[in-house]
Design an enzyme around this catalytic site. Sequence first.
Site, PDB file in Angstrom:
ATOM      1  N   SER A  62      90.593  15.737  36.171  1.00  0.00           N
ATOM      2  CA  SER A  62      90.799  14.786  34.485  1.00  0.00           C
ATOM      3  C   SER A  62      91.941  15.195  34.222  1.00  0.00           C
ATOM      4  CB  SER A  62      90.199  14.891  34.132  1.00  0.00           C
ATOM      5  OG  SER A  62      90.079  13.986  32.905  1.00  0.00           O
ATOM      6  N   ASP A 208      87.990   8.659  36.996  1.00  0.00           N
ATOM      7  CA  ASP A 208      87.871   9.997  35.924  1.00  0.00           C
ATOM      8  C   ASP A 208      87.312  11.281  37.542  1.00  0.00           C
ATOM      9  OD1 ASP A 208      87.601  12.873  34.792  1.00  0.00           O
ATOM     10  OD2 ASP A 208      87.937  11.666  32.811  1.00  0.00           O
TER      11      ASP A 208
END
Length: 728
Positions: A62, A208
């Site tokens: 991320s 993500d």
Amino acid sequence: MRLTTVLLLAFTLLAVSAEAATDRPRVGLVLSGGGARGAAHVGVLKVLEAERIPIDAVAGTSMGAVVGGLYASGLTATEIAAFVESPEWRQAFQEPGPRDRLSFRRKSEDQNFLVDFPLGLKSGTFRLPKGLVSGQRLSQALRRITLPVARIQQFDSLPTRFRAVATDLETGEAIELAQGDLVSAMRASLAAPGVFAPVELDGRLLVDGGLANNLPVELARQMDVDVLIVVDVGFPLRKRETLDSVATISNQMLSILIRRGSDAQRKALQPVDVLLTPELGEASSFDFEIVPRAVQLGEAAARAATERLASLRLSEVDYSRYLADRGAARSGSLQVDEVRVAADSARYERLLRAGFVDLTTAEALNAGLTTLFGRGNFESVDYHVREGQRGDLLELSARRNSWGPNYMRFGLNLEDDFNGNSSYNAAARIVLADIGPLAAEWVWDFQVGSDPKVASEFYIPVGDSALWFVMPQARFDLRNVPLIEEGVRRAEYRLRTTEYGIDVGRELSNWGEIRAGVRRASGQARLRIGEEGAPDVEDFDLREFYGRFSYDVLDNRNFPRRGQHLVAEWRAETPSLGSDRRADLVSIDWLAARSSGRHTGVLWTSFGTNINSNPDTIRSLFPVGGFLNLSGLAPDSLSGRHYALARLMYYRQIGRGGEGFLNVPAYAGLSLEAGNIWDRRSDISVGSSLTHGSVFVGFDTLLGPVYLGSGFGEGGENTFYLFLGRTF
């Protein structure tokens, strides 16, 4: 003999130095996900550079993948810090984007259709975008700053070896990204579901990486390293007293799941590894205003561990060599030898080739992306750099909106002066978009309320640049027009107009437009309220030439803080086209805004005149009165053949979104207005102007600007207003 001895000694010293450098422990850096909290990673990198600690491999998830990918591309910690603290980075997470990035056509659309969020139409059903944020501006920003290494496809060949972690949205599997396009890898790893649109990569739909592996310790261990520096900025758990809404409870559930995975990865750490956990408290993952503070906290956490890190430090000579090796990969410039359009974007080839004019610099390529994406037809516009036979191969691509391409927008207008005068209108626009290779549009507008309307236009771009256009159009509308004679309201007419014609024009970059055309307007003005002697019916059948110049660089149409807006129109009704009268009507509207901090000043002027109008018609009268149009008067309480208005306004932002009244941006302001209407041009003078003013509070809501205010005039007039809709 002496020379031989010196050379042998030098060779021995170099060999010993090389062996020492080779024997040093290889260092891997693990950067966790955490949204805005991940800016602490930059602070850690700053300390590692200051302590001369080399990094041989980076694995990130991320935000950790973004910071790690930027570092792996050869950027220094200082350069990364400047990037994540810049307006470009903050704006990458805001939707809709800055208005100055929109095409002029999209800017014009927000005049009457106030709800910014479009509703897609596809296969007979309504669709919503896949994310609140498209991710286009984030990709553009990352593309610009990593361009020097864009041609590198194997992440082991980057200045620092790199791995990113994403999650397969279909299977939930953790996907380790070790090759391909660096920007796409970082973008996929950061694509928080529901916030960013997923990234399609190698046949997978990726989101993500924090959902599957927020702290990729084991992945970094597999990258041939001896020691790990692990930075965990992961999601904190809230206290019980703050779990008071659906949103906070949902976030807590997600944090629990992510932390369990991170705790499992922590157990894989060895005694030689170094774990850093910056003290970020309960700072939100979505609040990018905390970035500078997070960078400082990351520095503090790394400084506290400098004793444990000291064994990894290099000498100044060796660290200088390490930095030189990293910087060498970014020294080359883009040398485009061939440009091609991706196979899945072939229908947009003319638009893509016209949009990318300058291919020599990152800034020029970024401008091309901005221009094309600002048209509003695309979910993403991108380019990829690959090695060609004699230079760089630039591949252009565009993907149209997955939730469209057709869409609807809505608008609402409400005005009440609390004295029996009120009006309302609700509008909807249907856009049938992406027609043909230049993305023509067929637009339908519908409005119900005080001023009903049905209109249609077919916007047809022409030419290689797609800036020229031809636009057939037609409309039918009804509206009330007062008839004022010598200051007395003699009558009010219901004006019914049917109009059709064709325009030819050109967009002037994204800041302006010029157009000209021929139109026919016919209809009737029927007496609605009036004194004895007022004509019951007035018919008209007009043919006219039409011209308009528009200029728009305002940052916001609801409450502008900077920029200008200008519209100058000319209508020439002429018997040579078959019109039943001769007249020239000219109108000009200009507004300029300047701001300092929360304070904004606006100068706004409007002017309209009838030239050679004989006989006069109800249709050619200009109405005046209402909020910010001589605010002390009731709406449209004056009308005449000529008018002029000037307003000087001031307003101050008293609340930002999320902290102001009703959780929307709020403003308090006042206006000073001067102007009048005149039946004869010779009567126009400053001395005959009326002076009015207003005080108001305004709110920039999801439905459009809302004003609560009071207007007053020099003659003692006083009116209160509730106003929803565009005023400027």
